[in-house]
Enzyme design. Sequence first.
Site, PDB file in Angstrom:
ATOM      1  N   GLY A 160       0.842  -1.201   0.000  1.00  0.00           N
ATOM      2  CA  GLY A 160       0.000   0.000   0.000  1.00  0.00           C
ATOM      3  C   GLY A 160       0.873   1.246   0.000  1.00  0.00           C
ATOM      4  N   SER A 164       1.814   3.110  -2.323  1.00  0.00           N
ATOM      5  CA  SER A 164       1.595   4.119  -3.357  1.00  0.00           C
ATOM      6  C   SER A 164       0.679   5.243  -2.906  1.00  0.00           C
ATOM      7  CB  SER A 164       1.023   3.462  -4.621  1.00  0.00           C
ATOM      8  OG  SER A 164      -0.263   2.932  -4.362  1.00  0.00           O
ATOM      9  N   SER A 165       0.187   5.157  -1.669  1.00  0.00           N
ATOM     10  CA  SER A 165      -0.786   6.179  -1.239  1.00  0.00           C
ATOM     11  C   SER A 165      -0.853   6.279   0.287  1.00  0.00           C
ATOM     12  CB  SER A 165      -2.162   5.800  -1.798  1.00  0.00           C
ATOM     13  OG  SER A 165      -3.173   6.640  -1.287  1.00  0.00           O
ATOM     14  N   GLY A 166      -1.342   7.401   0.753  1.00  0.00           N
ATOM     15  CA  GLY A 166      -1.737   7.563   2.151  1.00  0.00           C
ATOM     16  C   GLY A 166      -0.662   7.256   3.182  1.00  0.00           C
ATOM     17  N   ARG A 226      -1.477  -2.484  -6.287  1.00  0.00           N
ATOM     18  CA  ARG A 226      -2.030  -3.030  -7.538  1.00  0.00           C
ATOM     19  C   ARG A 226      -1.834  -2.095  -8.715  1.00  0.00           C
ATOM     20  NH1 ARG A 226      -7.937  -3.539  -5.469  1.00  0.00           N
ATOM     21  NH2 ARG A 226      -7.179  -1.499  -4.807  1.00  0.00           N
ATOM     22  N   ASP A 229      -3.717 -12.005  -3.074  1.00  0.00           N
ATOM     23  CA  ASP A 229      -3.295 -13.146  -3.882  1.00  0.00           C
ATOM     24  C   ASP A 229      -1.930 -13.637  -3.399  1.00  0.00           C
ATOM     25  OD1 ASP A 229      -2.141 -14.780  -5.901  1.00  0.00           O
ATOM     26  OD2 ASP A 229      -3.423 -13.849  -7.437  1.00  0.00           O
ATOM     27  N   SER A 240      -3.422  -1.646  11.933  1.00  0.00           N
ATOM     28  CA  SER A 240      -4.807  -1.940  12.311  1.00  0.00           C
ATOM     29  C   SER A 240      -5.568  -0.614  12.270  1.00  0.00           C
ATOM     30  CB  SER A 240      -4.847  -2.610  13.682  1.00  0.00           C
ATOM     31  OG  SER A 240      -6.164  -2.864  14.086  1.00  0.00           O
ATOM     32  N   TYR A 277     -15.198  -3.991   8.533  1.00  0.00           N
ATOM     33  CA  TYR A 277     -13.846  -3.434   8.631  1.00  0.00           C
ATOM     34  C   TYR A 277     -13.220  -3.692  10.012  1.00  0.00           C
ATOM     35  CZ  TYR A 277     -10.275   0.294   8.634  1.00  0.00           C
ATOM     36  OH  TYR A 277      -9.111   1.010   8.727  1.00  0.00           O
ATOM     37  N   LYS A 322      -9.834  -5.658  11.180  1.00  0.00           N
ATOM     38  CA  LYS A 322      -8.756  -4.948  11.877  1.00  0.00           C
ATOM     39  C   LYS A 322      -8.464  -5.559  13.245  1.00  0.00           C
ATOM     40  CE  LYS A 322      -7.482  -1.943   8.783  1.00  0.00           C
ATOM     41  NZ  LYS A 322      -6.133  -2.060   8.187  1.00  0.00           N
TER      42      LYS A 322
HETATM   43  N1  LIG Z   1      -7.266   6.601   6.442  1.00  0.00           N
HETATM   44  C1  LIG Z   1      -7.724   6.246   7.615  1.00  0.00           C
HETATM   45  O1  LIG Z   1      -8.582   6.918   8.186  1.00  0.00           O
HETATM   46  C2  LIG Z   1      -7.184   5.040   8.301  1.00  0.00           C
HETATM   47  C3  LIG Z   1      -6.562   4.023   7.619  1.00  0.00           C
HETATM   48  N2  LIG Z   1      -6.132   2.911   8.289  1.00  0.00           N
HETATM   49  C4  LIG Z   1      -5.496   1.827   7.567  1.00  0.00           C
HETATM   50  O2  LIG Z   1      -4.273   2.257   7.031  1.00  0.00           O
HETATM   51  C5  LIG Z   1      -3.987   1.539   5.853  1.00  0.00           C
HETATM   52  C6  LIG Z   1      -3.683   2.513   4.739  1.00  0.00           C
HETATM   53  O3  LIG Z   1      -4.813   3.292   4.506  1.00  0.00           O
HETATM   54  P1  LIG Z   1      -4.767   4.676   3.726  1.00  0.00           P
HETATM   55  O4  LIG Z   1      -3.377   5.107   3.620  1.00  0.00           O
HETATM   56  O5  LIG Z   1      -5.782   5.520   4.336  1.00  0.00           O
HETATM   57  O6  LIG Z   1      -5.331   4.189   2.319  1.00  0.00           O
HETATM   58  P2  LIG Z   1      -5.074   4.694   0.818  1.00  0.00           P
HETATM   59  O7  LIG Z   1      -6.324   4.402   0.095  1.00  0.00           O
HETATM   60  O8  LIG Z   1      -4.512   6.055   0.806  1.00  0.00           O
HETATM   61  O9  LIG Z   1      -3.948   3.681   0.310  1.00  0.00           O
HETATM   62  C7  LIG Z   1      -4.204   2.321   0.236  1.00  0.00           C
HETATM   63  C8  LIG Z   1      -3.033   1.659  -0.431  1.00  0.00           C
HETATM   64  O10 LIG Z   1      -3.239   0.262  -0.451  1.00  0.00           O
HETATM   65  C9  LIG Z   1      -3.161  -0.219  -1.778  1.00  0.00           C
HETATM   66  N3  LIG Z   1      -4.064  -1.351  -1.905  1.00  0.00           N
HETATM   67  C10 LIG Z   1      -5.397  -1.377  -1.697  1.00  0.00           C
HETATM   68  N4  LIG Z   1      -5.875  -2.604  -1.944  1.00  0.00           N
HETATM   69  C11 LIG Z   1      -4.811  -3.370  -2.298  1.00  0.00           C
HETATM   70  C12 LIG Z   1      -4.661  -4.724  -2.692  1.00  0.00           C
HETATM   71  N5  LIG Z   1      -5.703  -5.557  -2.751  1.00  0.00           N
HETATM   72  N6  LIG Z   1      -3.431  -5.170  -3.018  1.00  0.00           N
HETATM   73  C13 LIG Z   1      -2.362  -4.346  -2.971  1.00  0.00           C
HETATM   74  N7  LIG Z   1      -2.450  -3.063  -2.611  1.00  0.00           N
HETATM   75  C14 LIG Z   1      -3.664  -2.579  -2.279  1.00  0.00           C
HETATM   76  C15 LIG Z   1      -3.543   0.972  -2.638  1.00  0.00           C
HETATM   77  O11 LIG Z   1      -3.058   0.890  -3.966  1.00  0.00           O
HETATM   78  P3  LIG Z   1      -3.918   0.169  -5.144  1.00  0.00           P
HETATM   79  O12 LIG Z   1      -5.335   0.565  -4.942  1.00  0.00           O
HETATM   80  O13 LIG Z   1      -3.312   0.683  -6.406  1.00  0.00           O
HETATM   81  O14 LIG Z   1      -3.686  -1.289  -4.955  1.00  0.00           O
HETATM   82  C16 LIG Z   1      -2.842   2.075  -1.886  1.00  0.00           C
HETATM   83  O15 LIG Z   1      -1.469   2.078  -2.164  1.00  0.00           O
HETATM   84  C17 LIG Z   1      -5.203   0.662   5.592  1.00  0.00           C
HETATM   85  O16 LIG Z   1      -4.953  -0.629   6.090  1.00  0.00           O
HETATM   86  C18 LIG Z   1      -6.275   1.332   6.381  1.00  0.00           C
HETATM   87  O17 LIG Z   1      -7.292   0.447   6.750  1.00  0.00           O
HETATM   88  C19 LIG Z   1      -6.283   2.789   9.639  1.00  0.00           C
HETATM   89  C20 LIG Z   1      -6.867   3.773  10.352  1.00  0.00           C
HETATM   90  C21 LIG Z   1      -7.365   4.982   9.747  1.00  0.00           C
HETATM   91  C1  LIG Z   2     -13.282   7.719  27.319  1.00  0.00           C
HETATM   92  C2  LIG Z   2     -12.643   7.803  26.008  1.00  0.00           C
HETATM   93  C3  LIG Z   2     -13.495   8.392  24.913  1.00  0.00           C
HETATM   94  C4  LIG Z   2     -13.517   7.427  23.808  1.00  0.00           C
HETATM   95  C5  LIG Z   2     -13.737   8.044  22.485  1.00  0.00           C
HETATM   96  C6  LIG Z   2     -13.838   6.958  21.483  1.00  0.00           C
HETATM   97  C7  LIG Z   2     -13.550   7.484  20.132  1.00  0.00           C
HETATM   98  C8  LIG Z   2     -13.561   6.390  19.157  1.00  0.00           C
HETATM   99  C9  LIG Z   2     -13.078   6.864  17.838  1.00  0.00           C
HETATM  100  C10 LIG Z   2     -13.173   5.799  16.826  1.00  0.00           C
HETATM  101  C11 LIG Z   2     -12.425   6.186  15.620  1.00  0.00           C
HETATM  102  C12 LIG Z   2     -12.433   5.092  14.598  1.00  0.00           C
HETATM  103  C13 LIG Z   2     -11.567   5.510  13.461  1.00  0.00           C
HETATM  104  C14 LIG Z   2     -11.435   4.455  12.426  1.00  0.00           C
HETATM  105  C15 LIG Z   2     -10.529   4.957  11.353  1.00  0.00           C
HETATM  106  C16 LIG Z   2     -10.422   4.031  10.220  1.00  0.00           C
HETATM  107  O1  LIG Z   2      -9.816   3.016  10.331  1.00  0.00           O
HETATM  108  C17 LIG Z   2     -11.111   4.398   8.955  1.00  0.00           C
HETATM  109  N1  LIG Z   2     -11.182   5.797   8.769  1.00  0.00           N
HETATM  110  C18 LIG Z   2     -10.415   3.775   7.803  1.00  0.00           C
HETATM  111  O2  LIG Z   2     -10.824   4.314   6.596  1.00  0.00           O
END
Ligand SMILES: NC(=O)C1=CN([C@@H]2O[C@H](COP(=O)(O)OP(=O)(O)OC[C@H]3O[C@@H](n4cnc5c(N)ncnc54)[C@H](OP(=O)(O)O)[C@@H]3O)[C@@H](O)[C@H]2O)C=CC1
Ligand SMILES: CCCCCCCCCCCCCCCC(=O)[C@@H](N)CO
Length: 335
Positions: free
Chosen positions: A28, A30-32, A53, A82, A157, A171, A175
Site C-alpha cells: 500500500g 503508493s498512497s496515504g 495493484r 493473492d 490496524s 472493517y 482490523k
Molecule cells: N485513512 C484512515 O482513516 C485510516 C486508515 N487505516 C489503515 O491504514 C492503511 C492505509 O490506509 P490509507 O493510507 O488511508 O489508504 P489509501 O487508500 O490512501 O492507500 C491504500 C493503499 O493500499 C493499496 N491497496 C489497496 N488494496 C490493495 C490490494 N488488494 N493489493 C495491494 N495493494 C492494495 C492501494 O493501492 P492500489 O489501490 O493501487 O492497490 C494504496 O497504495 C489501511 O490498512 C487502512 O485500513 C487505519 C486507520 C485509519
Molecule cells: C473515554 C474515552 C473516549 C472514547 C472516544 C472513542 C472514540 C472512538 C473513535 C473511533 C475512531 C475510529 C476511526 C477508524 C478509522 C479508520 O480506520 C477508517 N477511517 C479507515 O478508513
Amino acid sequence: MFPRGKADGVAPRQRSWLRPGEHAIVTGGSSGIGLATAAALADRGAVVSLLARGSERLESAAAWLRRRGAVAVHTAVADVTDRAQVTRAVEGLVRAAGPCAVLVTSAGQSRPGRFLGLPDEAFTGLVEVDYLGTLWPIRAVVPQMVARGRGTVVTISSVAGLIGVPGYSAYGAAKFAVRGLSEVLRGELAPHRVRVACVFPPDVDTPQLAAERRWRPVETDAVSGTIAPLRPEVVAARILAGVDRGRPVICVDRIGGLLARFGGVLAPLLRRYVDHRVGGALLGAASGVRGSRRGAGRWRGGAGGSGRPARSHRARRGERGAAGGPRRRTRRESV
Ligand SMILES: NC(=O)C1=CN([C@@H]2O[C@H](COP(=O)(O)OP(=O)(O)OC[C@H]3O[C@@H](n4cnc5c(N)ncnc54)[C@H](OP(=O)(O)O)[C@@H]3O)[C@@H](O)[C@H]2O)C=CC1
Ligand SMILES: CCCCCCCCCCCCCCCC(=O)[C@@H](N)CO
C-alpha cells in the site's frame, strides 16, 4: 495492556532496527499512510520498495520519493489478497534490493455501513484485503527474517480494531484480526529477534478516508468525529518513533493510546459513550425529517443531562432490540 518496560516484553530502546541502505518493503506504499511511511523510511536512508495493484500510482509515488531524495526506490505490482502474486513480488524485490529488514503492511481498504445494509462481499472482501492482505506479505518475508535473526514487521490496524465502532462490522472485525495476528506473532518472533508492531490510527486524511465518506452512516461519524483526521506524515513520524522505542503497540493519538492501554477497563464507559453518540446521531437524523420530540426524550434521557437514558427507557429499548430510532431509519439507509 502493554505496559512499558523491558520486563513486560517491550524491546529495548534502539534505533538500529533500520540501518541506512537496508531494504524496507511497504505494501500500500503508493498512497496515504503507506506512502508517508515509505518517505519517512527513505529519509532515514532505507532502500524502499512500494507494493500495490495500480502501476500508475506506484510509479508516480516512486518518482515523488526520488525527487525528495530517496536513495533507491523499487516498485512491484501485486494484489495482496493473492498469495502467489505477493510471494512472487516479494521475491523479485528481495533479488533487486536485498533481504527485507522492514515490512510495513499498509495495503488496506474500508467499507463502512450498517450491518444489515452491508453486502456479504464487504465482509469477505475486507477479511481478504485487510487481514489476509496483511498475512501474506508477512508470510513472504518472515522466513528470511528468522533465518537472519533480524527484521521488523509493522502492521496497520485501526482504532476500529481496538474498540467496536458502529458502522465498522466488516472493517473492524478484519482490523481486530490484524491486531490478534500481530500480538501472537510478536511473542513468537521475539526470540528470533524479529520485532512486530501494530499501529492503531484514528481517521487519517487519505484517499481511503475520502472514499469511505459516502458509505459512513451518521452514527459512525458521531463516534469517530470526536477525533479530527490526522495527516499521514504525522502518522508516519509516530510509527517510526514507536518502532524506535520498541513499542509493540503504536498509537498515534491520545485517545488511541488511552484505548490501547485501558480499553478493557474503560469498556463499560465506552459503551455508554458509544450509545450516547449513536442515539444522538440517529435522533438528529430523524428530527431533521420528522422533528420528533418523543425521540428526544427517549434518546437524551431525563434530567441531569448525563446523556444516558433513564433506566426504564433503557429497559424499553432493550426489550425492543435496536428499535425506535434505528428501525425508523431503515428505508433511508445509505448502504
Ligand atoms: N485513512 C484512515 O482513516 C485510516 C486508515 N487505516 C489503515 O491504514 C492503511 C492505509 O490506509 P490509507 O493510507 O488511508 O489508504 P489509501 O487508500 O490512501 O492507500 C491504500 C493503499 O493500499 C493499496 N491497496 C489497496 N488494496 C490493495 C490490494 N488488494 N493489493 C495491494 N495493494 C492494495 C492501494 O493501492 P492500489 O489501490 O493501487 O492497490 C494504496 O497504495 C489501511 O490498512 C487502512 O485500513 C487505519 C486507520 C485509519
Ligand atoms: C473515554 C474515552 C473516549 C472514547 C472516544 C472513542 C472514540 C472512538 C473513535 C473511533 C475512531 C475510529 C476511526 C477508524 C478509522 C479508520 O480506520 C477508517 N477511517 C479507515 O478508513
